[in-house]
Write a protein that holds these residues in place. Structure first.
Motif, PDB file in Angstrom:
ATOM      1  N   THR A 280       0.650  -1.307   0.052  1.00  0.00           N
ATOM      2  CA  THR A 280       0.090   0.142   0.130  1.00  0.00           C
ATOM      3  C   THR A 280       0.919   1.336   0.066  1.00  0.00           C
ATOM      4  O   THR A 280       0.590   2.202  -0.550  1.00  0.00           O
ATOM      5  N   LYS A 281       1.959   1.365   0.808  1.00  0.00           N
ATOM      6  CA  LYS A 281       2.795   2.576   0.732  1.00  0.00           C
ATOM      7  C   LYS A 281       3.178   2.630  -0.740  1.00  0.00           C
ATOM      8  O   LYS A 281       3.487   3.947  -1.155  1.00  0.00           O
ATOM      9  N   GLU A 282       3.757   1.656  -1.173  1.00  0.00           N
ATOM     10  CA  GLU A 282       4.542   1.905  -2.489  1.00  0.00           C
ATOM     11  C   GLU A 282       3.298   2.350  -3.496  1.00  0.00           C
ATOM     12  O   GLU A 282       3.546   3.137  -4.498  1.00  0.00           O
ATOM     13  N   ALA A 283       2.277   1.576  -3.439  1.00  0.00           N
ATOM     14  CA  ALA A 283       1.120   2.252  -4.311  1.00  0.00           C
ATOM     15  C   ALA A 283       0.637   3.721  -4.204  1.00  0.00           C
ATOM     16  O   ALA A 283       0.617   4.412  -4.943  1.00  0.00           O
ATOM     17  N   CYS A 284       0.687   4.065  -2.947  1.00  0.00           N
ATOM     18  CA  CYS A 284       0.616   5.608  -2.351  1.00  0.00           C
ATOM     19  C   CYS A 284       1.702   6.493  -3.106  1.00  0.00           C
ATOM     20  O   CYS A 284       1.186   7.490  -3.889  1.00  0.00           O
ATOM     21  N   ASP A 285       2.683   6.052  -2.996  1.00  0.00           N
ATOM     22  CA  ASP A 285       3.838   6.736  -3.969  1.00  0.00           C
ATOM     23  C   ASP A 285       3.650   6.727  -5.164  1.00  0.00           C
ATOM     24  O   ASP A 285       3.919   7.937  -6.020  1.00  0.00           O
ATOM     25  N   VAL A 286       3.238   5.637  -5.964  1.00  0.00           N
ATOM     26  CA  VAL A 286       2.938   5.601  -7.309  1.00  0.00           C
ATOM     27  C   VAL A 286       1.841   6.625  -7.741  1.00  0.00           C
ATOM     28  O   VAL A 286       1.753   7.552  -8.781  1.00  0.00           O
ATOM     29  N   TYR A 287       0.744   6.807  -6.963  1.00  0.00           N
ATOM     30  CA  TYR A 287      -0.462   7.481  -7.046  1.00  0.00           C
ATOM     31  C   TYR A 287       0.274   9.193  -7.108  1.00  0.00           C
ATOM     32  O   TYR A 287      -0.308   9.948  -7.973  1.00  0.00           O
ATOM     33  N   GLY A 288       0.985   9.429  -6.131  1.00  0.00           N
ATOM     34  CA  GLY A 288       1.532  10.727  -6.194  1.00  0.00           C
ATOM     35  C   GLY A 288       2.414  10.981  -7.187  1.00  0.00           C
ATOM     36  O   GLY A 288       2.198  12.316  -7.902  1.00  0.00           O
ATOM     37  N   GLU A 289       3.213  10.059  -7.809  1.00  0.00           N
ATOM     38  CA  GLU A 289       3.921  10.104  -8.819  1.00  0.00           C
ATOM     39  C   GLU A 289       3.351  10.737 -10.079  1.00  0.00           C
ATOM     40  O   GLU A 289       3.437  11.343 -11.039  1.00  0.00           O
ATOM     41  N   GLY A 309      -8.609   4.830  -5.424  1.00  0.00           N
ATOM     42  CA  GLY A 309      -7.435   4.009  -5.275  1.00  0.00           C
ATOM     43  C   GLY A 309      -6.682   4.781  -4.086  1.00  0.00           C
ATOM     44  O   GLY A 309      -5.979   3.775  -2.863  1.00  0.00           O
ATOM     45  N   ARG A 310      -6.567   5.879  -3.694  1.00  0.00           N
ATOM     46  CA  ARG A 310      -5.832   6.618  -2.481  1.00  0.00           C
ATOM     47  C   ARG A 310      -6.818   6.542  -1.107  1.00  0.00           C
ATOM     48  O   ARG A 310      -6.070   6.234  -0.171  1.00  0.00           O
ATOM     49  N   THR A 311      -8.086   6.450  -1.388  1.00  0.00           N
ATOM     50  CA  THR A 311      -8.886   6.292  -0.262  1.00  0.00           C
ATOM     51  C   THR A 311      -8.826   4.781   0.018  1.00  0.00           C
ATOM     52  O   THR A 311      -8.865   4.538   1.216  1.00  0.00           O
ATOM     53  N   ALA A 312      -8.870   3.778  -0.815  1.00  0.00           N
ATOM     54  CA  ALA A 312      -8.752   2.436  -0.563  1.00  0.00           C
ATOM     55  C   ALA A 312      -7.520   2.031  -0.018  1.00  0.00           C
ATOM     56  O   ALA A 312      -7.357   1.180   1.069  1.00  0.00           O
ATOM     57  N   ASN A 313      -6.428   2.822  -0.297  1.00  0.00           N
ATOM     58  CA  ASN A 313      -4.976   2.272   0.460  1.00  0.00           C
ATOM     59  C   ASN A 313      -4.802   3.171   1.537  1.00  0.00           C
ATOM     60  O   ASN A 313      -3.497   3.187   2.222  1.00  0.00           O
ATOM     61  N   LYS A 314      -5.670   4.206   1.997  1.00  0.00           N
ATOM     62  CA  LYS A 314      -5.431   5.168   2.970  1.00  0.00           C
ATOM     63  C   LYS A 314      -4.274   5.993   3.025  1.00  0.00           C
ATOM     64  O   LYS A 314      -3.563   6.007   3.758  1.00  0.00           O
ATOM     65  N   CYS A 315      -4.032   6.519   1.648  1.00  0.00           N
ATOM     66  CA  CYS A 315      -3.036   7.105   1.461  1.00  0.00           C
ATOM     67  C   CYS A 315      -3.160   8.623   2.070  1.00  0.00           C
ATOM     68  O   CYS A 315      -4.343   9.163   2.370  1.00  0.00           O
ATOM     69  N   VAL A 316      -2.025   8.946   2.723  1.00  0.00           N
ATOM     70  CA  VAL A 316      -1.938  10.264   3.226  1.00  0.00           C
ATOM     71  C   VAL A 316      -2.165  11.770   2.561  1.00  0.00           C
ATOM     72  O   VAL A 316      -1.554  11.690   1.440  1.00  0.00           O
TER      73      VAL A 316
END
Length: 316
Positions: A280-289, A309-316
């Motif tokens: 999930t952390k890596e997925a959040c980084d990819v969404y940010g990129e 996707g960010r909501t599902a992964n609880k991205c900050v």
């Protein structure tokens, strides 16, 4: 007679002053041209592949000179000075943006490198274990090694350096499905390869689709369809339940051709693959990129999917 004699001397003084003013203006013109060249270089770095109709110029020359009252000769010089100040300010801003993009790119590469090393170790461990023997009638075809799950027999078996693709004699139904897919012949090998691979993927014949798409990526890397083909290879792996192999294809497509037409899609599906792998952390980084690099080029649908996707992964 003396006032008349003084006139030539005054005219001579004005003539001598003109070259000095011209030299000052020439020096400022040189500085402006140099800064404008540097700005264009920075803009190309920050916005790779940006065309004039995609990236609006951030600096434009004034439409008319600005005259400053009380300084008869300062109009052109004031204009050039203002242009230089604007160029220097914009250059500093773009340089800061470039450094931020490069920093985030390094973070993404380091994060994916760590993930890739862990995945490689796991794949080597899986390869060392026992795999089902290949079916006697299996026909090997070119492709990648797929070891996310043991390949089922008799439709697939471990190939020599790649998936065992194609249709074994024990599965006439699959052979009929493959033979039913029409192969295009337009004379453009890359276009035909991608179209055929897409048709196989659309028919859910994922290994065969990968085998058809791989030559497009390897043999025609500069063709516009190379970006489409590698992205679709990742989609085929993802749809076939192989998110580890899919993530490699998506990342390579983005890294090797960031200006490719399917580079944004590859980043989006990379995040999807990492989510399926519980990264999930890596997925959040990819969404940010993805948002930072392609925010202005994404469709409204993709932006909405990223938000989900960010909501599902609880991205900050």
């Amino acid at each position: 007679m003396r006032p008349l004699l003084g006139l030539p001397l005054a005219a001579l003084g004005l003539l001598l002053a003109l070259p000095a003013a011209a030299q000052d203006q020439g020096a400022l013109d040189g500085r402006v041209n140099k800064l404008e060249r540097e700005m264009r270089a920075v803009q190309r770095k920050v916005f790779p592949g940006g065309a004039p109709n995609q990236v609006e110029p951030q600096i434009t020359a004034p439409t008319q000179p600005t005259d400053i009252p009380g300084s008869p000769s300062s109009g052109p010089l004031a204009t050039l000075t203002a242009r230089i100040d604007a160029l220097e300010s914009q250059q500093q801003s773009l340089t800061g943006q470039l450094e931020q993009v490069q920093y985030k790119q390094r973070q993404l590469e380091e994060s994916f490198a760590a993930y890739k090393a862990a995945t490689d170790a796991r794949l080597k461990t899986a390869e060392a274990g026992a795999l089902p023997p290949a079916a006697p009638g299996a026909v090997a075809a070119a492709g990648d090694t797929s070891t996310d799950t043991p390949p089922p027999a008799p439709t697939r078996g471990p190939g020599n350096g790649g998936d065992t693709l194609g249709t074994p004699a024990a599965d006439p139904t699959r052979a009929a499905r493959v033979n039913a897919i029409e192969k295009p012949a337009t004379g453009d090998a890359a276009e035909d390869g991608y179209t055929y691979g897409y048709r196989l993927w659309n028919a859910k014949l994922y290994p065969e689709a990968i085998a058809a798409l791989r030559p497009v990526v390897q043999q025609y890397p500069k063709h516009r369809r190379a970006s489409f083909a590698q992205n679709l290879i990742g989609r085929a792996y993802l749809d076939d339940g192989k998110p580890s192999l899919a993530s490699r294809e998506f990342y390579e497509n983005y890294k090797n051709a960031p200006d490719g037409e399917r580079a944004p899609d590859s980043l989006f599906y990379l995040a999807d693959a990492l989510t399926k792998l519980r990264k999930t952390k890596e997925a959040c980084d990819v969404y940010g990129e993805l948002t930072d690099v392609y925010g202005d080029k994404m469709s409204g649908t993709m932006k909405a999917d990223i938000a989900k996707g960010r909501t599902a992964n609880k991205c900050v």
